[in-house]
Write a protein that holds these residues in place. Structure first.
Motif, mmCIF file in Angstrom:
data_model
loop_
_atom_site.group_PDB
_atom_site.id
_atom_site.type_symbol
_atom_site.label_atom_id
_atom_site.label_comp_id
_atom_site.label_asym_id
_atom_site.label_seq_id
_atom_site.Cartn_x
_atom_site.Cartn_y
_atom_site.Cartn_z
ATOM 1 N N LEU A 55 0.821 -1.212 0.000
ATOM 2 C CA LEU A 55 0.000 0.000 0.000
ATOM 3 C C LEU A 55 0.854 1.260 0.000
ATOM 4 O O LEU A 55 0.539 2.226 -0.706
ATOM 5 C CB LEU A 55 -0.950 -0.003 1.195
ATOM 6 N N ARG A 56 1.930 1.264 0.768
ATOM 7 C CA ARG A 56 2.793 2.446 0.794
ATOM 8 C C ARG A 56 3.410 2.695 -0.578
ATOM 9 O O ARG A 56 3.424 3.826 -1.071
ATOM 10 C CB ARG A 56 3.883 2.272 1.842
ATOM 11 N N THR A 58 2.286 1.638 -3.467
ATOM 12 C CA THR A 58 1.235 1.960 -4.432
ATOM 13 C C THR A 58 0.766 3.403 -4.278
ATOM 14 O O THR A 58 0.646 4.129 -5.265
ATOM 15 C CB THR A 58 0.045 0.991 -4.275
ATOM 16 N N ILE A 59 0.525 3.820 -3.058
ATOM 17 C CA ILE A 59 0.083 5.197 -2.826
ATOM 18 C C ILE A 59 1.171 6.184 -3.223
ATOM 19 O O ILE A 59 0.899 7.232 -3.809
ATOM 20 C CB ILE A 59 -0.350 5.389 -1.354
ATOM 21 N N ARG A 60 2.409 5.822 -2.951
ATOM 22 C CA ARG A 60 3.519 6.701 -3.293
ATOM 23 C C ARG A 60 3.736 6.798 -4.804
ATOM 24 O O ARG A 60 4.096 7.842 -5.331
ATOM 25 C CB ARG A 60 4.779 6.195 -2.615
ATOM 26 N N GLY A 63 -0.654 6.966 -6.347
ATOM 27 C CA GLY A 63 -1.594 7.765 -5.566
ATOM 28 C C GLY A 63 -2.999 7.179 -5.541
ATOM 29 O O GLY A 63 -3.303 6.183 -6.198
ATOM 30 N N GLY A 64 -3.838 7.818 -4.787
ATOM 31 C CA GLY A 64 -5.221 7.367 -4.656
ATOM 32 C C GLY A 64 -5.988 7.442 -5.965
ATOM 33 O O GLY A 64 -6.768 6.543 -6.300
ATOM 34 N N PHE A 65 -5.776 8.528 -6.715
ATOM 35 C CA PHE A 65 -6.468 8.675 -7.993
ATOM 36 C C PHE A 65 -6.005 7.622 -8.990
ATOM 37 O O PHE A 65 -6.801 7.056 -9.726
ATOM 38 C CB PHE A 65 -6.254 10.081 -8.559
ATOM 39 N N MET A 67 -4.865 4.652 -8.204
ATOM 40 C CA MET A 67 -5.460 3.394 -7.756
ATOM 41 C C MET A 67 -6.896 3.304 -8.252
ATOM 42 O O MET A 67 -7.337 2.253 -8.733
ATOM 43 C CB MET A 67 -5.420 3.300 -6.229
ATOM 44 N N PHE A 68 -7.621 4.413 -8.136
ATOM 45 C CA PHE A 68 -9.002 4.447 -8.617
ATOM 46 C C PHE A 68 -9.066 4.190 -10.120
ATOM 47 O O PHE A 68 -9.919 3.435 -10.595
ATOM 48 C CB PHE A 68 -9.647 5.791 -8.275
ATOM 49 N N GLY A 110 0.788 -0.773 -8.820
ATOM 50 C CA GLY A 110 1.307 0.256 -7.927
ATOM 51 C C GLY A 110 2.738 -0.015 -7.506
ATOM 52 O O GLY A 110 3.569 0.887 -7.502
#
Length: 131
Positions: A55-56, A58-60, A63-65, A67-68, A110
């Motif tokens: 998750l770290r 992937t978010i890095r 990002g959240g967008f 991932m969406f 991610g």
């Protein structure tokens, strides 16, 4: 090969945590928590570490967008397969495996985004270089 391995490990992480069979951490720990508390805690912590890593990263990286967007593309693909009659969504176990597959694709992309970006653009990423 690197991207495929990252996806496989993401799929295994999710499938080992929960799947519709009896061979998952959730099912095992619910049945054996009283007798095997230390092992259940150890395995749970190892899974949490795996999720933090994925998750770290992937978010890095996306990002959240991002991932969406990846999840939206996978969902649209599932919709197309359903619309063409290739995929049926009336089986609960199959739907669980589809969800695991979709989430593992998001986590795999991610974690391996630098590889994808390098393949597409020819540019390398540089992260937090200490002077």
């Amino acid at each position: 090969m690197g991207l495929l391995l990252r996806w496989i490990f993401a799929f295994l992480l999710l499938a080992l945590t929960f799947n519709p069979t009896k061979w998952s951490y959730i099912h095992w720990s619910m049945e054996n928590y009283i007798e095997e508390t230390p092992l259940a805690v150890l395995l749970g912590l190892l899974l949490v570490i795996g999720y933090i890593i994925y998750l770290r990263a992937t978010i890095r990286s996306i990002g959240g967008f991002g991932m969406f967007l990846v999840l939206a593309v996978v969902a649209a693909l599932i919709w197309v397969l359903y619309d063409w009659g290739i995929l049926r969504l009336d089986n609960r176990d199959q739907n669980t495996w589809i969800a695991i597959l979709a989430l593992s694709i998001v986590l795999g992309i991610g974690l391996g985004w630098s590889i994808v970006r390098r393949m597409l653009s020819g540019q390398y990423d540089m992260d937090d270089i200490d002077s």
